[in-house]
Motif scaffolding. Sequence first.
Motif, PDB file in Angstrom:
ATOM      1  N   THR A 168       0.799   5.415   5.134  1.00  0.00           N
ATOM      2  CA  THR A 168       2.059   4.713   5.378  1.00  0.00           C
ATOM      3  C   THR A 168       2.695   4.388   4.026  1.00  0.00           C
ATOM      4  O   THR A 168       3.384   5.212   3.449  1.00  0.00           O
ATOM      5  N   ILE A 169       2.465   3.198   3.501  1.00  0.00           N
ATOM      6  CA  ILE A 169       3.033   2.793   2.220  1.00  0.00           C
ATOM      7  C   ILE A 169       1.908   2.553   1.218  1.00  0.00           C
ATOM      8  O   ILE A 169       0.731   2.587   1.585  1.00  0.00           O
ATOM      9  N   TYR A 170       2.265   2.316  -0.048  1.00  0.00           N
ATOM     10  CA  TYR A 170       1.228   2.044  -1.046  1.00  0.00           C
ATOM     11  C   TYR A 170       0.523   0.728  -0.737  1.00  0.00           C
ATOM     12  O   TYR A 170       1.143  -0.256  -0.309  1.00  0.00           O
ATOM     13  N   LYS A 174       8.760  -9.801  -0.042  1.00  0.00           N
ATOM     14  CA  LYS A 174       9.721  -8.769  -0.425  1.00  0.00           C
ATOM     15  C   LYS A 174       9.386  -7.463   0.296  1.00  0.00           C
ATOM     16  O   LYS A 174       8.225  -7.196   0.597  1.00  0.00           O
ATOM     17  N   PRO A 175      10.392  -6.623   0.567  1.00  0.00           N
ATOM     18  CA  PRO A 175      10.102  -5.347   1.222  1.00  0.00           C
ATOM     19  C   PRO A 175       9.345  -4.418   0.275  1.00  0.00           C
ATOM     20  O   PRO A 175       9.547  -4.470  -0.950  1.00  0.00           O
ATOM     21  N   PRO A 176       8.471  -3.558   0.818  1.00  0.00           N
ATOM     22  CA  PRO A 176       7.759  -2.603  -0.034  1.00  0.00           C
ATOM     23  C   PRO A 176       8.691  -1.537  -0.577  1.00  0.00           C
ATOM     24  O   PRO A 176       9.766  -1.288  -0.021  1.00  0.00           O
ATOM     25  N   SER A 177       8.282  -0.915  -1.677  1.00  0.00           N
ATOM     26  CA  SER A 177       9.069   0.145  -2.311  1.00  0.00           C
ATOM     27  C   SER A 177       8.351   1.475  -2.155  1.00  0.00           C
ATOM     28  O   SER A 177       7.117   1.521  -2.079  1.00  0.00           O
ATOM     29  N   PRO A 178       9.102   2.592  -2.147  1.00  0.00           N
ATOM     30  CA  PRO A 178       8.473   3.890  -1.917  1.00  0.00           C
ATOM     31  C   PRO A 178       7.775   4.492  -3.125  1.00  0.00           C
ATOM     32  O   PRO A 178       6.884   5.325  -2.976  1.00  0.00           O
ATOM     33  N   GLY A 179       8.185   4.085  -4.340  1.00  0.00           N
ATOM     34  CA  GLY A 179       7.652   4.715  -5.545  1.00  0.00           C
ATOM     35  C   GLY A 179       7.001   3.729  -6.490  1.00  0.00           C
ATOM     36  O   GLY A 179       7.277   2.526  -6.452  1.00  0.00           O
ATOM     37  N   ILE A 180       6.151   4.248  -7.344  1.00  0.00           N
ATOM     38  CA  ILE A 180       5.368   3.414  -8.265  1.00  0.00           C
ATOM     39  C   ILE A 180       6.269   2.675  -9.247  1.00  0.00           C
ATOM     40  O   ILE A 180       6.039   1.496  -9.551  1.00  0.00           O
ATOM     41  N   GLU A 207       6.365   9.569  -4.311  1.00  0.00           N
ATOM     42  CA  GLU A 207       7.033   8.649  -3.396  1.00  0.00           C
ATOM     43  C   GLU A 207       6.505   8.792  -1.973  1.00  0.00           C
ATOM     44  O   GLU A 207       6.145   9.885  -1.525  1.00  0.00           O
ATOM     45  N   CYS A 208       6.453   7.672  -1.268  1.00  0.00           N
ATOM     46  CA  CYS A 208       6.075   7.676   0.142  1.00  0.00           C
ATOM     47  C   CYS A 208       7.127   8.442   0.940  1.00  0.00           C
ATOM     48  O   CYS A 208       8.322   8.275   0.717  1.00  0.00           O
ATOM     49  N   GLN A 209       6.668   9.254   1.871  1.00  0.00           N
ATOM     50  CA  GLN A 209       7.594  10.011   2.701  1.00  0.00           C
ATOM     51  C   GLN A 209       8.187   9.160   3.816  1.00  0.00           C
ATOM     52  O   GLN A 209       9.240   9.465   4.354  1.00  0.00           O
ATOM     53  N   SER A 210       7.482   8.104   4.178  1.00  0.00           N
ATOM     54  CA  SER A 210       7.963   7.190   5.217  1.00  0.00           C
ATOM     55  C   SER A 210       7.674   5.772   4.778  1.00  0.00           C
ATOM     56  O   SER A 210       6.636   5.504   4.170  1.00  0.00           O
ATOM     57  N   MET A 258      -2.949  -1.847 -18.149  1.00  0.00           N
ATOM     58  CA  MET A 258      -2.860  -1.152 -16.871  1.00  0.00           C
ATOM     59  C   MET A 258      -2.846   0.356 -17.098  1.00  0.00           C
ATOM     60  O   MET A 258      -2.171   0.858 -17.989  1.00  0.00           O
ATOM     61  N   LEU A 259      -3.585   1.073 -16.287  1.00  0.00           N
ATOM     62  CA  LEU A 259      -3.649   2.521 -16.360  1.00  0.00           C
ATOM     63  C   LEU A 259      -2.941   3.127 -15.161  1.00  0.00           C
ATOM     64  O   LEU A 259      -3.013   2.595 -14.052  1.00  0.00           O
ATOM     65  N   ILE A 260      -2.238   4.235 -15.389  1.00  0.00           N
ATOM     66  CA  ILE A 260      -1.610   4.983 -14.300  1.00  0.00           C
ATOM     67  C   ILE A 260      -2.207   6.383 -14.289  1.00  0.00           C
ATOM     68  O   ILE A 260      -2.207   7.074 -15.308  1.00  0.00           O
ATOM     69  N   ARG A 261      -2.739   6.775 -13.132  1.00  0.00           N
ATOM     70  CA  ARG A 261      -3.336   8.099 -12.978  1.00  0.00           C
ATOM     71  C   ARG A 261      -2.593   8.846 -11.867  1.00  0.00           C
ATOM     72  O   ARG A 261      -2.418   8.326 -10.774  1.00  0.00           O
ATOM     73  N   LYS A 262      -2.172  10.053 -12.147  1.00  0.00           N
ATOM     74  CA  LYS A 262      -1.599  10.908 -11.124  1.00  0.00           C
ATOM     75  C   LYS A 262      -2.720  11.396 -10.211  1.00  0.00           C
ATOM     76  O   LYS A 262      -3.834  11.687 -10.670  1.00  0.00           O
ATOM     77  N   ILE A 263      -2.399  11.474  -8.924  1.00  0.00           N
ATOM     78  CA  ILE A 263      -3.405  11.946  -7.976  1.00  0.00           C
ATOM     79  C   ILE A 263      -2.696  12.693  -6.853  1.00  0.00           C
ATOM     80  O   ILE A 263      -1.562  12.364  -6.487  1.00  0.00           O
ATOM     81  N   THR A 264      -3.349  13.728  -6.336  1.00  0.00           N
ATOM     82  CA  THR A 264      -2.795  14.461  -5.207  1.00  0.00           C
ATOM     83  C   THR A 264      -3.425  13.937  -3.921  1.00  0.00           C
ATOM     84  O   THR A 264      -4.578  13.517  -3.900  1.00  0.00           O
ATOM     85  N   ARG A 265      -2.637  13.964  -2.850  1.00  0.00           N
ATOM     86  CA  ARG A 265      -3.144  13.458  -1.573  1.00  0.00           C
ATOM     87  C   ARG A 265      -4.167  14.411  -0.963  1.00  0.00           C
ATOM     88  O   ARG A 265      -5.066  13.988  -0.246  1.00  0.00           O
ATOM     89  N   ARG A 266      -4.016  15.692  -1.222  1.00  0.00           N
ATOM     90  CA  ARG A 266      -4.989  16.673  -0.757  1.00  0.00           C
ATOM     91  C   ARG A 266      -5.852  17.109  -1.928  1.00  0.00           C
ATOM     92  O   ARG A 266      -5.357  17.381  -3.005  1.00  0.00           O
ATOM     93  N   ASN A 267      -7.150  17.164  -1.697  1.00  0.00           N
ATOM     94  CA  ASN A 267      -8.116  17.506  -2.747  1.00  0.00           C
ATOM     95  C   ASN A 267      -7.906  16.654  -4.001  1.00  0.00           C
ATOM     96  O   ASN A 267      -7.719  17.173  -5.106  1.00  0.00           O
ATOM     97  N   PRO A 268      -7.947  15.334  -3.858  1.00  0.00           N
ATOM     98  CA  PRO A 268      -7.741  14.462  -5.022  1.00  0.00           C
ATOM     99  C   PRO A 268      -8.875  14.612  -6.035  1.00  0.00           C
ATOM    100  O   PRO A 268     -10.011  14.946  -5.681  1.00  0.00           O
TER     101      PRO A 268
END
Length: 201
Positions: free
Chosen positions: A35-37, A146-152, A170-173, A1-11
Motif C-alpha cells: 500500500t504505502i510506505y 498528516k496524509p502520507p506521501s507517495p515518494g521518499i 513512488e507508491c503506485q496507489s 540516515m542512510l538511503i538504499r535503493k531497493i527493488t520490489r521484486r528480487n530485492p
Amino acid sequence: MLIRKITRRNPSPEVVEEAISVMEGGGIVIYPTDTIYGLGVNALDEDAVRRLFRVKGRPPHKPVSICVSGVDEIPRFSRPSRHAMDLMKRILPGPYTLILERNELIPDVITGGSSRVGIRVPDDEVCRLITARFPVTATSANISGKPPSPGIEEILRDLDGVDLVLDAGECQSMEPSTVIDLTVNPPRVLRRGKGPLDTIL
C-alpha cells in the motif's frame, strides 16, 4: 540516515539484511509495502517502539499494527478463531489489517493497552523478507495527523530521526489497507481501503 535503493521484486539480500540489522539495534526503517510506505521498528522492542512514537509524533494511547511474514506467523502473536484463520488464509498476503485478540508476546506499547492487535501480511516481497526475523511495526511513514506521501523525498521533508530508508520508488496507489475486525462474527469493516471485500463479507 542512510538511503538504499531497493527493488520490489528480487530485492537485494544485502539491503534486506541491513534493514534487519538496523532494527535489531533499535533503529527505525522506512520500508515499502503493498500500500504505502511504512515506518518500521522491531515490534517486540519496547524502547524502539517508543522512539517511533516520538519520531512520528503519535500519541502513546494510539495503537500501531504489526507486519508478519506469513499467515502461519499470526497465531504466534494473537489468538485467532478457526473462522478467522480460514478467512485470513483466503485473503492474505494482501492489503488488509486484521484486528485480533493479542497474546502475551505483544507489548502494551504496541496496542495502547488494548487487548487487541492489528496484524498485516503485505503482498510485498521486501516486507515479507524483513519480517521473517521478527514482527515489524506497520504504521504509515508520516507525521501523525498528516496524509502520507507517495515518494521518499516528500516523506523525508517531514520525518526526522529515521536511521535507514529503503527507496523502492513512488507508491503506485495511496490507498491504505482495509481494516477488518475479526474478533466478531461476522467480521466488521472498520476502514475501507485497498483490497476487495466480496470474499470477506
